[in-house]
Design a protein around this motif. Structure first.
Motif, mmCIF file in Angstrom:
data_model
loop_
_atom_site.group_PDB
_atom_site.id
_atom_site.type_symbol
_atom_site.label_atom_id
_atom_site.label_comp_id
_atom_site.label_asym_id
_atom_site.label_seq_id
_atom_site.Cartn_x
_atom_site.Cartn_y
_atom_site.Cartn_z
ATOM 1 N N SER A 47 0.829 -1.202 0.000
ATOM 2 C CA SER A 47 0.000 0.000 0.000
ATOM 3 C C SER A 47 0.865 1.256 0.000
ATOM 4 O O SER A 47 1.922 1.319 0.641
ATOM 5 N N ARG A 48 0.394 2.275 -0.718
ATOM 6 C CA ARG A 48 1.100 3.559 -0.759
ATOM 7 C C ARG A 48 0.598 4.537 0.291
ATOM 8 O O ARG A 48 1.073 5.671 0.347
ATOM 9 N N VAL A 49 -0.360 4.120 1.123
ATOM 10 C CA VAL A 49 -0.887 5.018 2.144
ATOM 11 C C VAL A 49 0.196 5.453 3.142
ATOM 12 O O VAL A 49 0.249 6.632 3.517
ATOM 13 N N PRO A 50 1.091 4.557 3.623
ATOM 14 C CA PRO A 50 2.143 5.028 4.539
ATOM 15 C C PRO A 50 3.005 6.134 3.938
ATOM 16 O O PRO A 50 3.385 7.077 4.641
ATOM 17 N N LEU A 51 3.317 6.044 2.642
ATOM 18 C CA LEU A 51 4.099 7.100 2.005
ATOM 19 C C LEU A 51 3.321 8.408 1.976
ATOM 20 O O LEU A 51 3.886 9.491 2.222
ATOM 21 N N GLY A 97 2.493 13.854 4.085
ATOM 22 C CA GLY A 97 1.597 14.797 4.750
ATOM 23 C C GLY A 97 2.164 15.291 6.066
ATOM 24 O O GLY A 97 2.051 16.483 6.401
ATOM 25 N N ALA A 98 2.797 14.387 6.834
ATOM 26 C CA ALA A 98 3.401 14.792 8.102
ATOM 27 C C ALA A 98 4.570 15.752 7.874
ATOM 28 O O ALA A 98 4.729 16.748 8.595
ATOM 29 N N ILE A 99 5.401 15.472 6.874
ATOM 30 C CA ILE A 99 6.517 16.363 6.570
ATOM 31 C C ILE A 99 6.015 17.726 6.129
ATOM 32 O O ILE A 99 6.537 18.776 6.555
ATOM 33 N N ALA A 100 4.978 17.743 5.289
ATOM 34 C CA ALA A 100 4.433 19.018 4.829
ATOM 35 C C ALA A 100 3.828 19.803 5.985
ATOM 36 O O ALA A 100 4.024 21.022 6.093
ATOM 37 N N GLY A 101 3.088 19.116 6.875
ATOM 38 C CA GLY A 101 2.486 19.806 8.008
ATOM 39 C C GLY A 101 3.522 20.356 8.968
ATOM 40 O O GLY A 101 3.438 21.510 9.399
ATOM 41 N N ALA A 102 4.527 19.523 9.308
ATOM 42 C CA ALA A 102 5.567 19.977 10.238
ATOM 43 C C ALA A 102 6.412 21.089 9.614
ATOM 44 O O ALA A 102 6.724 22.100 10.263
ATOM 45 N N GLY A 103 6.787 20.909 8.343
ATOM 46 C CA GLY A 103 7.588 21.945 7.686
ATOM 47 C C GLY A 103 6.836 23.246 7.546
ATOM 48 O O GLY A 103 7.399 24.339 7.746
ATOM 49 N N GLY A 104 5.552 23.173 7.211
ATOM 50 C CA GLY A 104 4.752 24.386 7.097
ATOM 51 C C GLY A 104 4.607 25.103 8.426
ATOM 52 O O GLY A 104 4.672 26.337 8.492
ATOM 53 N N ALA A 105 4.409 24.333 9.501
ATOM 54 C CA ALA A 105 4.273 24.946 10.820
ATOM 55 C C ALA A 105 5.569 25.644 11.252
ATOM 56 O O ALA A 105 5.545 26.769 11.758
ATOM 57 N N TYR A 106 6.696 24.969 11.040
ATOM 58 C CA TYR A 106 7.971 25.572 11.428
ATOM 59 C C TYR A 106 8.262 26.816 10.594
ATOM 60 O O TYR A 106 8.696 27.844 11.120
ATOM 61 N N GLY A 120 -0.235 14.449 8.795
ATOM 62 C CA GLY A 120 -0.161 13.035 8.478
ATOM 63 C C GLY A 120 -1.518 12.353 8.549
ATOM 64 O O GLY A 120 -1.862 11.526 7.696
ATOM 65 N N ALA A 121 -2.313 12.699 9.578
ATOM 66 C CA ALA A 121 -3.638 12.092 9.716
ATOM 67 C C ALA A 121 -4.556 12.488 8.566
ATOM 68 O O ALA A 121 -5.238 11.636 7.973
ATOM 69 N N LEU A 122 -4.579 13.764 8.221
ATOM 70 C CA LEU A 122 -5.438 14.211 7.127
ATOM 71 C C LEU A 122 -4.987 13.628 5.791
ATOM 72 O O LEU A 122 -5.811 13.223 4.963
ATOM 73 N N ALA A 123 -3.672 13.579 5.574
ATOM 74 C CA ALA A 123 -3.167 13.001 4.325
ATOM 75 C C ALA A 123 -3.507 11.521 4.237
ATOM 76 O O ALA A 123 -3.854 11.017 3.161
ATOM 77 N N GLY A 124 -3.400 10.800 5.360
ATOM 78 C CA GLY A 124 -3.756 9.386 5.351
ATOM 79 C C GLY A 124 -5.235 9.174 5.044
ATOM 80 O O GLY A 124 -5.596 8.266 4.281
ATOM 81 N N LEU A 125 -6.095 10.026 5.620
ATOM 82 C CA LEU A 125 -7.528 9.897 5.361
ATOM 83 C C LEU A 125 -7.844 10.173 3.894
ATOM 84 O O LEU A 125 -8.532 9.377 3.231
ATOM 85 N N VAL A 126 -7.327 11.293 3.381
ATOM 86 C CA VAL A 126 -7.598 11.639 1.986
ATOM 87 C C VAL A 126 -6.968 10.610 1.046
ATOM 88 O O VAL A 126 -7.572 10.187 0.057
ATOM 89 N N GLY A 127 -5.731 10.182 1.341
ATOM 90 C CA GLY A 127 -5.066 9.199 0.501
ATOM 91 C C GLY A 127 -5.800 7.883 0.464
ATOM 92 O O GLY A 127 -5.900 7.237 -0.592
ATOM 93 N N MET A 128 -6.340 7.449 1.615
ATOM 94 C CA MET A 128 -7.095 6.197 1.644
ATOM 95 C C MET A 128 -8.321 6.285 0.745
ATOM 96 O O MET A 128 -8.636 5.363 -0.013
ATOM 97 N N PHE A 129 -9.028 7.416 0.814
ATOM 98 C CA PHE A 129 -10.218 7.583 -0.024
ATOM 99 C C PHE A 129 -9.844 7.614 -1.498
ATOM 100 O O PHE A 129 -10.503 6.981 -2.331
#
Length: 248
Positions: free
Chosen positions: A124-128, A133-142, A180-189
């Motif tokens: 599955s590509r969902v972990p990627l 998504g986690a990298i984008a969220g953390a990088g955007g916040a910083y 990461g959570a939002l990306a996983g949800l959207v990616g799964m769908f």
């Protein structure tokens, strides 16, 4: 802090732990797939459903062939074989993969360990997607905090440097988890092509039993290896309960 401050903190933590343990003791969390597996194994013994009939032995393809030929080729989605036991489905999936079929899907009332490997599904590509998504969220916040504190509105607070990265960590971590959570949800769908209110496999005879006690393997017409007569004969050699055409 006084003694009562420490006592209040300890009492709060203790009450939370106590209520959590009581919840686990009297309202245990049971995964839904475990319930389905228990229902599947207990239903035949309970008498609520008839015992599965043995798979048909020997050639009796006439009724199955008539059912399969009822759907014209241009309206055909695939051929579905119905099995009684999980092991039959696993064996059928392995043989279908070995025969060169790549566009197929299996439907079961409970998770089957080894089914994905038997079908030759890729990882599955969902972990990627979650990682990105986690990298984008953390990088955007910083980056947002750095820009606000260093470039847009620098403010001397207690003589600390403008780029005080330790104070950026909590929000960076929280938005990393959220991203990461939002990306996983959207990616799964997206990867599962959801929402999909209708699927051709719903037209397969007795497919409603796929959520109770039957196991289905569908060879799709879109498979380059798919030839209707050959696919039907191949499925019949697996000795399923039935083989039926699935209209698109």
């Amino acid at each position: 802090p006084t003694f009562w401050d420490y006592a209040t903190l300890a009492g709060t933590v203790g009450l939370f732990v106590l209520l959590t343990l009581l919840f686990i003791r009297f309202l245990p969390v049971i995964p839904i797939f475990e319930i389905r597996e228990l229902i599947y194994h207990q239903t035949p013994a309970s008498g609520a459903e008839p015992q599965p009939q043995p798979a048909p032995q020997g050639p009796q393809p006439n009724a199955e062939r008539e059912a399969a030929e009822h759907v014209p080729d241009e309206k055909l989605y695939g051929l579905a074989a119905q099995f009684d036991t999980p092991q039959q489905l696993l064996d059928a999936a392995r043989q279908a993969r070995d025969a060169g079929y790549t566009r197929m899907d299996a439907y079961t009332p409970l998770p089957l360990h080894g089914l994905a490997e038997a079908m030759g599904l890729r990882r599955s590509r969902v972990p990627l997607v979650v990682l990105l998504g986690a990298i984008a969220g953390a990088g955007g916040a910083y980056l947002m905090q750095w820009y606000a504190a260093v470039i847009d509105y620098p403010w001397n607070i207690g003589g600390r440097p403008y780029h005080a990265w330790p104070s950026f960590v909590p929000l960076t971590f929280e938005l990393g988890v959220l991203g990461g959570a939002l990306a996983g949800l959207v990616g799964m769908f997206v990867l599962n092509r959801l929402p999909q209110l209708h699927h051709p496999i719903f037209n397969a005879p007795e497919f409603d039993r796929a959520s109770r006690d039957r196991f289905f393997l569908c060879l799709e017409k879109a498979d380059p290896r798919f030839r209707r007569d050959e696919a039907q004969q191949f499925l019949q050699r697996l000795k399923p309960r039935s083989v039926s055409a699935v209209p698109d």
